[in-house]
Design an enzyme around this catalytic site. Structure first.
Site, PDB file in Angstrom:
ATOM      1  N   LYS A   1       0.835  -1.202   0.000  1.00 15.40           N
ATOM      2  CA  LYS A   1       0.000   0.000   0.000  1.00 15.40           C
ATOM      3  C   LYS A   1       0.880   1.267   0.000  1.00 15.40           C
ATOM      4  O   LYS A   1       2.094   1.190   0.226  1.00 15.40           O
ATOM      5  CB  LYS A   1      -0.938  -0.049   1.219  1.00 15.40           C
TER       6      LYS A   1
ATOM      7  N   TYR B   1     -12.118  -2.382  -3.873  1.00 16.56           N
ATOM      8  CA  TYR B   1     -12.647  -2.520  -2.513  1.00 16.56           C
ATOM      9  C   TYR B   1     -14.177  -2.451  -2.467  1.00 16.56           C
ATOM     10  O   TYR B   1     -14.742  -2.142  -1.410  1.00 16.56           O
ATOM     11  CB  TYR B   1     -12.036  -1.454  -1.607  1.00 16.56           C
TER      12      TYR B   1
ATOM     13  N   PHE C   1     -15.527   3.056   6.959  1.00 20.02           N
ATOM     14  CA  PHE C   1     -14.165   3.484   6.626  1.00 20.02           C
ATOM     15  C   PHE C   1     -13.896   3.501   5.122  1.00 20.02           C
ATOM     16  O   PHE C   1     -12.764   3.760   4.694  1.00 20.02           O
ATOM     17  CB  PHE C   1     -13.135   2.588   7.336  1.00 20.02           C
TER      18      PHE C   1
ATOM     19  N   ARG D   1      -1.441 -14.397   4.156  1.00 22.94           N
ATOM     20  CA  ARG D   1      -2.176 -13.790   5.279  1.00 22.94           C
ATOM     21  C   ARG D   1      -1.388 -13.968   6.577  1.00 22.94           C
ATOM     22  O   ARG D   1      -1.363 -13.067   7.423  1.00 22.94           O
ATOM     23  CB  ARG D   1      -3.575 -14.422   5.418  1.00 22.94           C
TER      24      ARG D   1
ATOM     25  N   THR E   1      -5.298  -7.409  10.590  1.00 26.99           N
ATOM     26  CA  THR E   1      -5.641  -6.116   9.980  1.00 26.99           C
ATOM     27  C   THR E   1      -5.149  -4.948  10.848  1.00 26.99           C
ATOM     28  O   THR E   1      -4.568  -3.990  10.344  1.00 26.99           O
ATOM     29  CB  THR E   1      -7.176  -6.012   9.812  1.00 26.99           C
TER      30      THR E   1
ATOM     31  N   ARG F   1       2.707  -6.531   9.201  1.00 26.01           N
ATOM     32  CA  ARG F   1       1.954  -5.429   9.805  1.00 26.01           C
ATOM     33  C   ARG F   1       2.465  -5.101  11.207  1.00 26.01           C
ATOM     34  O   ARG F   1       2.537  -3.924  11.586  1.00 26.01           O
ATOM     35  CB  ARG F   1       0.463  -5.753   9.804  1.00 26.01           C
TER      36      ARG F   1
ATOM     37  N   ASN G   1      -2.140   0.076   6.801  1.00 24.13           N
ATOM     38  CA  ASN G   1      -1.551  -1.150   7.329  1.00 24.13           C
ATOM     39  C   ASN G   1      -0.663  -1.874   6.314  1.00 24.13           C
ATOM     40  O   ASN G   1      -0.494  -3.094   6.383  1.00 24.13           O
ATOM     41  CB  ASN G   1      -2.640  -2.062   7.915  1.00 24.13           C
TER      42      ASN G   1
ATOM     43  N   HIS H   1      -1.978  -5.414   1.440  1.00 20.07           N
ATOM     44  CA  HIS H   1      -3.247  -6.101   1.196  1.00 20.07           C
ATOM     45  C   HIS H   1      -2.931  -7.539   0.834  1.00 20.07           C
ATOM     46  O   HIS H   1      -1.919  -7.806   0.178  1.00 20.07           O
ATOM     47  CB  HIS H   1      -4.016  -5.464   0.025  1.00 20.07           C
TER      48      HIS H   1
ATOM     49  N   GLU I   1      -9.221 -11.049  -7.741  1.00 16.22           N
ATOM     50  CA  GLU I   1      -8.333  -9.890  -7.533  1.00 16.22           C
ATOM     51  C   GLU I   1      -7.145  -9.918  -8.499  1.00 16.22           C
ATOM     52  O   GLU I   1      -6.712  -8.867  -8.985  1.00 16.22           O
ATOM     53  CB  GLU I   1      -7.864  -9.864  -6.074  1.00 16.22           C
TER      54      GLU I   1
HETATM   55  P1  ADP Z   1      -7.677  -7.043   5.574  1.00 13.53           P
HETATM   56  O1  ADP Z   1      -6.900  -6.042   4.728  1.00 13.53           O
HETATM   57  O2  ADP Z   1      -6.875  -7.537   6.730  1.00 13.53           O
HETATM   58  O3  ADP Z   1      -8.267  -8.154   4.741  1.00 13.53           O
HETATM   59  P2  ADP Z   1     -10.371  -5.917   5.689  1.00 13.53           P
HETATM   60  O4  ADP Z   1     -10.637  -6.654   4.406  1.00 13.53           O
HETATM   61  O5  ADP Z   1     -11.316  -6.114   6.812  1.00 13.53           O
HETATM   62  O6  ADP Z   1      -8.894  -6.223   6.235  1.00 13.53           O
HETATM   63  O7  ADP Z   1     -10.318  -4.355   5.405  1.00 13.53           O
HETATM   64  C1  ADP Z   1      -9.743  -3.857   4.214  1.00 13.53           C
HETATM   65  C2  ADP Z   1      -8.878  -2.662   4.565  1.00 13.53           C
HETATM   66  O8  ADP Z   1      -9.707  -1.603   5.039  1.00 13.53           O
HETATM   67  C3  ADP Z   1      -7.867  -2.881   5.698  1.00 13.53           C
HETATM   68  O9  ADP Z   1      -6.674  -3.527   5.286  1.00 13.53           O
HETATM   69  C4  ADP Z   1      -7.629  -1.458   6.169  1.00 13.53           C
HETATM   70  O10 ADP Z   1      -6.735  -0.767   5.288  1.00 13.53           O
HETATM   71  C5  ADP Z   1      -9.013  -0.847   6.041  1.00 13.53           C
HETATM   72  N1  ADP Z   1      -9.767  -0.953   7.304  1.00 13.53           N
HETATM   73  C6  ADP Z   1     -10.331  -2.070   7.824  1.00 13.53           C
HETATM   74  N2  ADP Z   1     -10.930  -1.812   8.995  1.00 13.53           N
HETATM   75  C7  ADP Z   1     -10.750  -0.482   9.219  1.00 13.53           C
HETATM   76  C8  ADP Z   1     -11.128   0.409  10.273  1.00 13.53           C
HETATM   77  N3  ADP Z   1     -11.835  -0.014  11.330  1.00 13.53           N
HETATM   78  N4  ADP Z   1     -10.763   1.709  10.172  1.00 13.53           N
HETATM   79  C9  ADP Z   1     -10.064   2.161   9.097  1.00 13.53           C
HETATM   80  N5  ADP Z   1      -9.658   1.369   8.078  1.00 13.53           N
HETATM   81  C10 ADP Z   1      -9.995   0.069   8.129  1.00 13.53           C
HETATM   82 MG    MG Z   2      -9.686  -8.051   3.219  1.00 10.37          MG
END
Ligand code: ADP
Ligand code: MG
Length: 141
Positions: A9, A49, A57, A85, A91, A102, A112, A115, A126
């Protein structure tokens, strides 16, 4: 053999972490099958997304993902989806296990650093979103 999608990212690219992150993959059973550095358009980030479009968010996430260039990769290896993962960590970096990308590099739940696809089914979608199949250099061919 599986393939999965990884994105470094904008925070990871800005902080010069491309090499360190790629090394985590290459040192842990994953190979780079496709790789491109690019600056996502808003439309591209929103489409990627789309599953999160109703989450509170979403706006913040899209703003962040278009704030600078990213590195998009297809990773290949045994159990690539889960392996990636595991290497990424949770996350929320404050909940990520020590030694994960992370935990070591990310600064917040939003920014974070990486992805990773969350299932084999989503990995296929994807990878197709970013790469035509001719650009994915599979070892299995
Ligand atoms: P992951 O990337 O671990 O699969 P998610 O698919 O739940 O997590 O979320 C996608 C992305 O959205 C996260 O990697 C993060 O950048 C952002 N995100 C998720 N939850 C939050 C939150 N509570 N506040 C702000 N950004 C968030
Ligand atoms: Mg995800």
């Amino acid at each position: 053999m599986e393939q999965t999608l990884s994105i470094i990212k904008p925070d990871g690219v800005k902080r010069n972490l491309i090499g360190k992150i790629v090394d985590r993959f290459e040192s842990n059973g994953l190979r780079i099958a496709a790789m491109e550095m690019k600056w996502l358009s808003r439309r591209e980030a929103e489409g990627f997304y789309a599953v999160h479009k109703d989450r509170p968010f979403f706006g913040e996430l899209v703003d962040f993902m278009v704030s600078g260039p990213v590195v998009v990769m297809a990773l290949e290896g045994e159990d690539a989806v889960v392996r990636n993962r595991d290497l990424m960590g949770a996350t929320n970096p404050s909940e990520a296990k020590a030694g994960t990308i992370r935990a070591d590099f990310a600064e917040s739940i939003g920014e974070n650093t990486v992805h990773g696809s969350d299932s084999l089914e989503n990995a296929k979608i994807e990878i197709n979103y970013f790469f035509p199949s001719t650009q994915v250099m599979s070892d299995i061919k």
